[in-house]
Design an enzyme around this catalytic site. Structure first.
Site, PDB file in Angstrom:
ATOM      1  CG  ASP A  16     -15.614  23.492  20.394  1.00 16.90           C
ATOM      2  OD1 ASP A  16     -16.134  22.411  20.730  1.00 16.90           O
ATOM      3  OD2 ASP A  16     -15.989  24.123  19.396  1.00 16.90           O
ATOM      4  CE  LYS A  67     -17.148  24.450  16.553  1.00 15.17           C
ATOM      5  NZ  LYS A  67     -18.001  23.777  17.541  1.00 15.17           N
ATOM      6  CD  GLU A 119     -20.472  22.967  14.177  1.00 12.72           C
ATOM      7  OE1 GLU A 119     -21.327  22.360  14.848  1.00 12.72           O
ATOM      8  OE2 GLU A 119     -19.428  23.426  14.663  1.00 12.72           O
ATOM      9  CD  GLU A 131     -25.784  21.866  15.460  1.00 16.24           C
ATOM     10  OE1 GLU A 131     -26.424  20.989  16.083  1.00 16.24           O
ATOM     11  OE2 GLU A 131     -24.923  22.587  15.985  1.00 16.24           O
ATOM     12  CE  LYS A 148     -18.718  19.538  14.940  1.00 22.32           C
ATOM     13  NZ  LYS A 148     -17.980  19.817  16.195  1.00 22.32           N
ATOM     14  CB  SER A 194     -16.110  16.995  14.451  1.00 21.49           C
ATOM     15  OG  SER A 194     -15.669  18.064  15.272  1.00 21.49           O
ATOM     16  CE1 TYR A 221     -20.073  24.499  20.823  1.00 22.11           C
ATOM     17  CE2 TYR A 221     -21.238  26.057  19.467  1.00 22.11           C
ATOM     18  CZ  TYR A 221     -20.312  25.069  19.592  1.00 22.11           C
ATOM     19  OH  TYR A 221     -19.592  24.630  18.496  1.00 22.11           O
TER      20      TYR A 221
END
Length: 364
Positions: free
Chosen positions: A34, A147, A188, A190, A230, A301, A364
């Site tokens: 993705d 996601k 997610e 992170e 995630k 993932s 990103y």
């Protein structure tokens, strides 16, 4: 006293739980394909390939054309919006290629990180506006999970309580919206590996962040059995001088998860966080062999940790496509074993899979 009003029917809950179980069934993980246009541009630039829509399509085709060996390794593929509507050379929609392998289709729905005012360079993720309508359309177009990535970083002043709380609420709101449309949300949060912090610090911050995330999920009445998490593995900062074994990483990771993630959550699909392909696999294997009770599926993932060798092999050349696809299949098989605690490999430092995929302040 606050009352929860019914948000999901029994049928909706059943569908969400079944989708989540399918994605993380034993031996299976997720291919994160993705990358945004900008992020894909960075990947292609590394191999001297121009960042055009056609080149991005050709590269995704290299991954999606893998044969039935990946059917037992990959439970889901996360698409970028552009990729969801692309086709292979012979006109077959990518969504159909994936679904024909009995692999679940997912979609990245956040619209990237933006500065969070009042913080020391921290961020939140945008994309809630119009998300309900987009989810309804994505469901019609074949996506069954989604996601959303939020990013936090460790430094002397971060993550701040404001950034932790804001990102937790954004993730919970996103998850709630997805579930209304029959889409399983992957949550997610992170924590970037940038910095020189040690394993203990990483574990503490991971626990603090995940505690906030699940408090927000509860407050937003998110159906946990119909979600996946995630997270980052608990690893020391990239600049930390002390080296920790896979077993130490595994113990810190599983301990942090046991303290914060409800057993109701169906599965935990780790991001690779700039680790080399081999390092990510070895750590995932150690996590699954950790001698603590683990009430969730613990799998992968991965983006870079499934694709790096394939991308370097491809280099934009038609003649290299089948060899690149083989590299992807190899990593998928390795991580399938690691997700079951059965990986006995381990590549020395000279191999391509041992090369770091770390990118400073990865966005990103």
């Amino acid at each position: 006293m606050a009352h929860q009003f019914p948000t999901l029917s029994t049928e909706q809950k059943k569908e969400l739980h079944e989708i989540a179980l399918r994605i993380v069934s034993p031996g299976k993980g997720i291919l994160a394909a993705d990358e945004s246009v900008g992020s894909m541009g960075k990947r292609l630039n590394q191999i001297g390939v121009e960042n055009t829509e056609e080149n991005r399509r050709q590269y995704r085709q290299v991954l999606f054309s893998a044969d039935d060996r990946i059917d037992s390794c990959i439970g889901g593929v996360i698409f970028f919006h552009e990729t969801l509507y692309q086709t292979s050379d012979d006109g077959t929609p990518f969504v159909k290629m994936i679904k024909d392998k009995a692999i679940t289709v997912g979609i990245k729905v956040d619209k990237g990180v933006v500065p969070l005012a009042g913080t020391n360079g921290e961020t939140t993720s945008q994309g809630l506006d119009g998300l309900s309508e987009r989810c309804a359309q994505y469901k019609k177009d074949g996506a069954d999970f989604a996601k959303w990535r939020c990013v936090l970083k460790i430094s002397d002043s971060t993550p701040s309580n404001l950034a932790i709380k804001e990102n937790a609420n954004v993730l919970a709101r996103y998850a709630s919206i997805c579930q209304q449309h029959g889409i399983v949300p992957i949550v997610e949060p992170e924590i970037l590996p940038d910095g020189d912090h040690d394993l203990k610090c990483s574990q503490f911050v991971t626990e603090k962040v995940l505690t906030a995330v699940y408090k927000a999920m509860f407050e937003h009445h998110v159906y946990l059995e119909g979600t996946l998490l995630k997270p980052n593995m608990v690893t020391p900062g990239h600049s930390c001088l002390t080296k920790f074994s896979p077993e130490e990483v595994a113990m810190a990771t599983v301990t942090a998860l046991r303290r914060t993630v409800p057993p109701a959550v169906t599965g935990i699909t780790f991001l690779s966080g700039g680790q080399s392909e081999e390092e990510a696999s070895v750590n995932l294997n150690a996590i699954n062999n950790c001698p603590l009770v683990k009430p969730w599926a613990l799998t992968f993932s991965f983006g870079r940790a499934l694709q790096a060798s394939a991308l370097k092999t491809w280099r934009g050349l038609k003649d290299n496509e089948s060899a690149a696809t083989e590299e992807f299949i190899k990593r998928a098989e390795v991580n399938s074993l690691a997700s079951q605690g059965k990986y006995t490999g381990g590549e020395d430092g000279s191999g391509g899979a041992a090369q770091s995929n770390y990118i400073s302040h990865h966005a990103y």
